[in-house]
Design an enzyme around this catalytic site. Sequence first.
Site, PDB file in Angstrom:
ATOM      1  N   THR A 166     -47.689  68.357  41.996  1.00 40.44           N
ATOM      2  CA  THR A 166     -46.603  68.774  42.890  1.00 40.44           C
ATOM      3  C   THR A 166     -45.601  67.636  43.073  1.00 40.44           C
ATOM      4  O   THR A 166     -44.384  67.844  43.034  1.00 40.44           O
ATOM      5  CB  THR A 166     -47.179  69.207  44.254  1.00 40.44           C
ATOM      6  OG1 THR A 166     -48.135  70.239  44.014  1.00 40.44           O
ATOM      7  CG2 THR A 166     -46.115  69.725  45.187  1.00 40.44           C
ATOM      8  N   SER A 202     -50.793  64.561  31.904  1.00 43.49           N
ATOM      9  CA  SER A 202     -51.944  64.783  31.039  1.00 43.49           C
ATOM     10  C   SER A 202     -52.677  66.046  31.482  1.00 43.49           C
ATOM     11  O   SER A 202     -53.230  66.088  32.594  1.00 43.49           O
ATOM     12  CB  SER A 202     -52.873  63.574  31.130  1.00 43.49           C
ATOM     13  OG  SER A 202     -54.157  63.918  30.698  1.00 43.49           O
ATOM     14  N   LYS A 220     -45.324  81.129  56.914  1.00 44.46           N
ATOM     15  CA  LYS A 220     -46.132  80.392  57.884  1.00 44.46           C
ATOM     16  C   LYS A 220     -45.274  80.117  59.124  1.00 44.46           C
ATOM     17  O   LYS A 220     -44.249  79.438  59.025  1.00 44.46           O
ATOM     18  CB  LYS A 220     -46.602  79.081  57.247  1.00 44.46           C
ATOM     19  CG  LYS A 220     -47.315  78.160  58.210  1.00 44.46           C
ATOM     20  CD  LYS A 220     -47.839  76.927  57.495  1.00 44.46           C
ATOM     21  CE  LYS A 220     -48.379  75.923  58.488  1.00 44.46           C
ATOM     22  NZ  LYS A 220     -48.785  74.671  57.858  1.00 44.46           N
ATOM     23  N   GLN A 271     -27.814  88.491  67.875  1.00 46.41           N
ATOM     24  CA  GLN A 271     -27.404  87.987  69.188  1.00 46.41           C
ATOM     25  C   GLN A 271     -28.615  87.988  70.089  1.00 46.41           C
ATOM     26  O   GLN A 271     -29.235  89.040  70.281  1.00 46.41           O
ATOM     27  CB  GLN A 271     -26.324  88.879  69.764  1.00 46.41           C
ATOM     28  CG  GLN A 271     -25.034  88.736  68.978  1.00 46.41           C
ATOM     29  CD  GLN A 271     -23.869  89.339  69.718  1.00 46.41           C
ATOM     30  OE1 GLN A 271     -24.030  90.324  70.445  1.00 46.41           O
ATOM     31  NE2 GLN A 271     -22.696  88.774  69.524  1.00 46.41           N
ATOM     32  N   VAL A 310     -52.803  55.137  28.609  1.00 44.45           N
ATOM     33  CA  VAL A 310     -53.972  54.250  28.580  1.00 44.45           C
ATOM     34  C   VAL A 310     -53.584  52.798  28.904  1.00 44.45           C
ATOM     35  O   VAL A 310     -54.442  51.962  29.140  1.00 44.45           O
ATOM     36  CB  VAL A 310     -54.686  54.295  27.199  1.00 44.45           C
ATOM     37  CG1 VAL A 310     -55.351  55.648  26.997  1.00 44.45           C
ATOM     38  CG2 VAL A 310     -53.725  53.993  26.054  1.00 44.45           C
ATOM     39  N   THR A 323     -48.913  67.836  55.876  1.00 42.64           N
ATOM     40  CA  THR A 323     -47.822  66.865  55.783  1.00 42.64           C
ATOM     41  C   THR A 323     -47.617  66.235  54.406  1.00 42.64           C
ATOM     42  O   THR A 323     -46.610  65.571  54.180  1.00 42.64           O
ATOM     43  CB  THR A 323     -48.045  65.737  56.810  1.00 42.64           C
ATOM     44  OG1 THR A 323     -49.433  65.388  56.833  1.00 42.64           O
ATOM     45  CG2 THR A 323     -47.626  66.170  58.189  1.00 42.64           C
TER      46      THR A 323
END
Length: 510
Positions: free
Chosen positions: A16, A41, A80, A150, A188, A349
């Site tokens: 991510t 990888s 959520k 409104q 590596v 978080t």
Amino acid sequence: MTFAPLRDIVIVGGGTAGWMAAALFSHILGPGGHRIHLVESEEIGTVGVGEATIPPIAIFNRALGLDENDFLRQTQGTIKLAIEFVDWLRPGHRYLHSFGAFSRSLGLGHFQDFWLRAHRLGMTDDWEPYILNSVAARRGRFIQPDPRRQSPLEPLAHAFHIDAGLYARYLRRFAEQRGVRRTEGKIVRTVLRAHDGFVDAVEMADGTRVAGDLFIDCSGFRGLLIEQALNTGFEDWTHWLPCDRAWAVPSAHDGSAAALTPYTRSTARPAGWQWRIPLQHRTGNGYVYSSRHASDDEAAATLMANLDGEALAEPRQLRFTAGRRRRFWNRNIVAVGLAGGFMEPLESTSIHLVQSAISRLITLLPNHGFDPAVADEFNRASAVEYERIRDFIILHYTATERADSPFWRECRGRPVPEELARRMRVFRALGRVARDHDELFSEVSWLHVFLGQGVWPRDHHPLADQLSEEDLRRFLDDIKAAVAREVDAMPTHADFIARHCKADSLTRTA
Ligand SMILES: Cc1cc2nc3c(=O)[nH]c(=O)nc-3n(C[C@H](O)[C@H](O)[C@H](O)COP(=O)(O)OP(=O)(O)OC[C@H]3O[C@@H](n4cnc5c(N)ncnc54)[C@H](O)[C@@H]3O)c2cc1C
């Protein structure tokens, strides 16, 4: 001395963090001539969790120009509105940490001032009916904010539950369309320049080298560049946050309104807590626990005994240490995501910390050369951000009445950072949240968790005494009625998904 322009950015890692960085950099920096190269990888893979977010992710999506409903469709996402904390204060107790406004103010008086006075007068015993996000969450309703609406109430504030694998895939498509080069392969070796120890290139098992000016280490917990190559050091916070392992498992649900709760649930367990995150195609579950207080087998059994649907896979274990790198930016390496640090996902978080690190990096991006003052500023701001979030998470553990297991007895007795202790003292004195303005968690978040965890002010603010008892009652009744009316008019969360952002049944992680 003249420096060459810094134009080649190498991102190490395609989880991510790596793909969020690649997406934002290619979108914002690509047009100015920066070249972005990402190395990942498949053999190593990603951490594969990270499904609950907080509202600022909408700012990130908007910066990329993503359509919200398409994003939900592509990630099997749901809405959520809050996190529900079950059994945290004591067994049988539950409260919501809702996003958005804490009801509405009156003049200079905050809602909590009036509510606390009304509570003392015996007029009310629950703040949730006055909070739009809380009532919508409890009733499983959602509507996207409409600028034409409104109302005396602020609109719903929302974040998302997403499939982490699909999110990375979605961002990968976005980034590759904007010119990000991707190299598949296992690094590596990190090649350092002899004269200053800066990174010159990373080298793959087959000898391929990827060179760059600036390296973003998104390699996960291992910190391939920041730690393994530069030995930057890690500040360990286990003495404050002792949970160090998790089991994670997906389970099935029937797609009903009851299954698709528009909130994350966190339930306290004997040696930690369990998450429940509903997605369109499955529910994500996990038990975060302290290995000093539960064996791996016990923890896995606790998780499997507390699923609300059939398990869709074997549980998978994750190990971690709470804390952060001593420096996030070291020489020409910036650590982002798990490579930079980790705090348990109690308040969702981590993805936000990725977002804020890459935004901060764009703000402080050098044009030519590396001035140490810039890295120092990045490190200072990042450290403060991590510490304030850490304190907020610790609050949930320290302010508890639970004493039913060794884990919870230790949590209650453990000393807390002085900054958190100060905030608790101020809140107990007068119901005010003594925080700095640029912190992630707002006054509203602190209020929900203070009150939910039983940290109550000894007195209410004098402004609340300006209303007569009759006006106070009317003020509260009017808000409650307005909240109920607005929520009555919202579709269910399940209907909203079905109508606007139902994922294609082929959209699945492997
Ligand atoms: C139990 C748990 C629950 C969580 N829940 C949440 C949540 O609800 N909400 C939230 O915001 N966050 C959550 N997180 C955190 C979240 O998962 C991470 O912040 C997020 O996934 C980013 O991870 P990453 O990209 O930094 O690391 P990873 O996903 O580990 O990616 C690392 C990348 O580096 C690559 N790599 C590593 N070594 C090499 C090498 N030698 N050569 C080439 N490539 C390499 C890997 O292949 C991979 O692509 C959770 C974390 C844990 C542990």
